[in-house]
Design a protein around this motif. Structure first.
Motif, PDB file in Angstrom:
ATOM      1  N   GLY A 196       0.671  -1.017  -0.076  1.00 56.41           N
ATOM      2  CA  GLY A 196       0.115   0.138   0.041  1.00 56.41           C
ATOM      3  C   GLY A 196       1.038   1.272  -0.067  1.00 56.41           C
ATOM      4  N   MET A 197       2.154   1.219  -0.591  1.00 50.10           N
ATOM      5  CA  MET A 197       2.973   2.284  -0.641  1.00 50.10           C
ATOM      6  C   MET A 197       2.668   3.256  -1.819  1.00 50.10           C
ATOM      7  N   ARG A 198       2.845   4.495  -1.460  1.00 47.06           N
ATOM      8  CA  ARG A 198       3.190   5.391  -2.566  1.00 47.06           C
ATOM      9  C   ARG A 198       4.358   5.525  -3.133  1.00 47.06           C
ATOM     10  N   PHE A 199       4.723   4.946  -4.090  1.00 45.05           N
ATOM     11  CA  PHE A 199       6.169   5.066  -4.533  1.00 45.05           C
ATOM     12  C   PHE A 199       6.474   5.261  -6.147  1.00 45.05           C
ATOM     13  N   ARG A 200       7.386   5.560  -6.420  1.00 44.08           N
ATOM     14  CA  ARG A 200       7.950   5.646  -7.799  1.00 44.08           C
ATOM     15  C   ARG A 200       9.412   5.058  -8.470  1.00 44.08           C
ATOM     16  N   PRO A 201       9.407   4.256  -9.217  1.00 43.93           N
ATOM     17  CA  PRO A 201      10.578   3.669  -9.772  1.00 43.93           C
ATOM     18  C   PRO A 201      11.170   4.800 -10.790  1.00 43.93           C
ATOM     19  N   VAL A 202      12.447   5.095 -10.140  1.00 47.03           N
ATOM     20  CA  VAL A 202      13.215   6.276 -10.799  1.00 47.03           C
ATOM     21  C   VAL A 202      14.661   5.726 -11.362  1.00 47.03           C
ATOM     22  N   ILE A 215      12.430   8.233   0.039  1.00 44.86           N
ATOM     23  CA  ILE A 215      13.111   7.347   0.465  1.00 44.86           C
ATOM     24  C   ILE A 215      13.292   6.243  -0.156  1.00 44.86           C
ATOM     25  N   GLU A 216      14.666   5.570  -0.537  1.00 47.14           N
ATOM     26  CA  GLU A 216      15.009   4.778  -1.394  1.00 47.14           C
ATOM     27  C   GLU A 216      14.888   3.362  -0.511  1.00 47.14           C
ATOM     28  N   VAL A 217      13.857   2.590  -1.095  1.00 43.34           N
ATOM     29  CA  VAL A 217      13.677   1.363  -0.626  1.00 43.34           C
ATOM     30  C   VAL A 217      14.100  -0.154  -1.301  1.00 43.34           C
ATOM     31  N   ALA A 236       8.143  10.825   0.432  1.00 43.26           N
ATOM     32  CA  ALA A 236       7.722  11.185   2.068  1.00 43.26           C
ATOM     33  C   ALA A 236       8.718  12.410   1.996  1.00 43.26           C
ATOM     34  N   ASP A 237       8.138  13.372   2.768  1.00 46.13           N
ATOM     35  CA  ASP A 237       8.692  14.661   3.091  1.00 46.13           C
ATOM     36  C   ASP A 237       9.863  14.527   3.585  1.00 46.13           C
ATOM     37  N   SER A 238      10.041  13.616   4.397  1.00 39.23           N
ATOM     38  CA  SER A 238      11.093  13.084   5.311  1.00 39.23           C
ATOM     39  C   SER A 238      12.354  12.574   4.489  1.00 39.23           C
ATOM     40  N   GLY A 239      12.089  12.104   3.295  1.00 37.79           N
ATOM     41  CA  GLY A 239      13.102  11.324   2.722  1.00 37.79           C
ATOM     42  C   GLY A 239      14.500  12.144   2.677  1.00 37.79           C
TER      43      GLY A 239
END
Length: 569
Positions: free
Chosen positions: A189-195, A405-407, A214-217
């Motif tokens: 359920g994450m909001r993410f982007r592959p970049v 945030i890179e996961v 995330a603003d804290s990234g």
């Protein structure tokens, strides 16, 4: 699980050394405890979340055709010397000697180990392709560990490695892993982007990072508002500008006395000009050789782009001695006119005329400098950092920069390791060929922390159901009342029979304390059993995320929760 029997040390106090919300909440919710700098113990609640995420990872990796292995964390130096990374990796590699005086390291990654394993077992194309993965502990001796498990020295990682006979099949393996990552993070359920990303110390020709927004990234994510282009700040391309023919009416170059003026800001004030009218000349040492790099005064050099363009192993700003040897001046007064170095200019200089730059003489600058007339540029390239609202390199739309945030990270390694370590096979014609490799990593604890960064409020964590340590928490208002205790016991048994993971808060605490702890640890559904509702034959079920409270007949509560939970799996 009965709360009174759980090892769940929650706390109201915010840790003074915890900067990120995820770090604060993981400690407050009793998920982790710090052992030493950058090293954490996972407590039962935290480890349940870790195991749930690992299970999602295992399911999707297996679905993609990968097989699980488990590799040693202690690695002999010989393998790293073969790959060429023993010295290149730097101080993050924790080196030590065993009792027999053999050099070893604690593995920060496992390219060398997996390549050694495969080269000894795979001999022919019939055994390819192969994708192997593990979930293992890594150790990187970070100089400044911070943000809890987000940037720890010891951490869990899922790393996978693909081995193929050619580039075409390697592309298929890469796509399998890319798609698996898309499914993994979507399931959470994450909001993410592959970049698009730089491959860094791992190496390779092509890679994507999976960034949780995330603003804290720590990382900057650049993406286009009009197309699907996305890249991290280090990798983001800057479109080559359309350039009109340069005007020939530039005044003759003029030397100007600028005493003690070294910064762009000082120079702008002194000459009453804008930063965009200045050309900065930065002298870099590339594998020990000076390179003069030119960029517009209001732009910044992207050292990763520069290093990749120069194909050098080591890149750093030159020291005073190298700057003076190349320019004849001290730092801050170097310029391109007459400099003794290869000159590379960013695309931003294309079409620029009548610029100001250092005069290669202390306390002097040059005005009315014309590129091509007063000095020649050896090469133009994309060397600067992209900025907000720059044109997209693909479609020309506007670039937006956000935090992430890179996961996860997927790499096309090519033959970087297999060639160095002689991982070869016999092809269909009986000829010896080098295997083509890929590498694919996911930070386990890091991803869990990133989920918290996206899912919390002022009261605590809000777990997505798939990662929640427990699905339901039962909170009886007063266990001293036998009818409340009886109803809670009965519902607890019914939920366990249905396989619903449940905490029964049977502590002798005020109901307010129980409510606060339930919100803090983020259990998706809180069931409150109190005297008023119980007299009506009902109870309250609160959705942690929405805050919505549903009143349900006691006899239907287990079935209701089963239906709600099943709909989210």
């Amino acid at each position: 699980m009965r709360y009174s029997q759980m090892f769940l040390p929650t706390t109201r106090e915010v840790p003074s050394d915890a900067e990120l919300v995820s770090h604060q909440l993981m400690i407050r919710a009793g998920m982790i405890r710090k052992l030493t700098s950058g090293v954490y113990s996972y407590l039962p609640l935290g480890y349940r979340v870790i195991r749930k995420f690992e299970q999602i990872v295992r399911e999707e990796m297996t679905h993609a055709g990968a097989e699980e292995v488990f590799l040693p964390i202690v690695q002999p130096s010989e393998l790293w010397q073969e790959s060429g990374r023993w010295l290149y990796y730097g101080k993050e590699l924790l080196r030590f000697r065993d009792r027999h005086d053999r050099e070893c390291c604690l593995g920060p990654t496992h390219e060398e180990v997996i390549t050694d394993l495969v080269r000894n077992e795979i001999k022919t194309y019939r055994q390819l392709p192969k994708i192997l993965f593990q979930i293992q502990t890594k150790f990187r001796d970070e100089i400044r560990p911070r943000f809890g498990v987000m940037r720890a020295r010891e951490f869990g990682m899922k790393d996978a490695y693909s081995f193929d006979e050619d580039e075409q099949h390697s592309e298929i393996s890469y796509k399998k892993m890319y798609d698996a990552y898309m499914r993994i993070f979507s399931r959470c359920g994450m909001r993410f982007r592959p970049v698009e990303a730089d491959s860094g110390s791992i190496g390779g020709s092509y890679s994507h990072e999976f960034m949780v927004m995330a603003d804290s990234g720590e990382d900057a994510v650049c993406y286009c508002s009009s197309c699907d282009y996305a890249a991290n700040l280090e990798k983001a391309e800057v479109a080559r500008p359309q350039v009109n023919e340069a005007a020939d009416t530039v005044e003759p170059m003029e030397e100007v006395y600028t005493p003690s003026v070294k910064s762009i800001e000082d120079l702008c004030r002194f000459l009453q000009i804008k930063p965009s009218e200045i050309v900065k000349t930065l002298v870099f040492s590339a594998d020990g050789r000076p390179v003069a790099v030119l960029v517009r005064g209001d732009h910044e050099i992207n050292e990763i782009k520069l290093k990749n363009y120069l194909h050098c192993n080591f890149l750093e700003l030159a020291d005073e001695e190298m700057i003076r040897a190349a320019s004849g001046a001290s730092k801050g007064f170097a310029g391109a006119v007459g400099i003794k170095a290869r000159i590379i200019a960013d695309y931003s200089l294309l079409g620029m005329n009548d610029v100001v730059m250092g005069a290669n003489r202390d306390d002097f600058h040059l005005r009315h400098v014309k590129i091509g007339r007063d000095f020649r540029v050896d090469e133009f390239a994309d060397l600067r950092m992209i900025r907000q609202d720059d044109p997209c390199p693909k479609c020309g739309g506007k670039i937006t920069i956000a935090r992430g945030i890179e996961v996860g990270h997927v790499f096309k390694l090519g033959t970087k390791y297999s060639k160095a370590m002689k991982a070869v096979f016999l092809d269909r014609d009986g000829k010896e060929k080098t295997m083509i490799m890929g590498c694919y990593g996911i930070g386990i604890g890091r991803t869990v922390a990133a989920v918290i960064e996206q899912n919390h409020d002022e009261n605590g964590i809000i777990w997505p159901l798939v990662l929640a340590p427990y699905h339901v928490i039962i909170v009886p208002v007063n266990l001293k009342e036998k009818n409340i205790a009886s109803a809670a016991d009965k519902l607890y048994g019914q939920l366990l029979e249905r396989g619903i993971e449940t905490i029964y808060d049977d502590r002798d605490e005020r109901v307010g304390v129980k409510f606060n702890d339930a919100d803090l640890i983020g259990i998706p559904y809180r069931v409150t059993i109190g005297p008023k509702r119980l007299a009506e034959g009902t109870l309250e079920i609160k959705d942690r995320r929405s805050g919505e409270v549903t009143v349900v007949p006691i006899e239907r509560a287990a079935g209701f929760l089963q239906t709600v939970i099943d709909s989210q799996k």
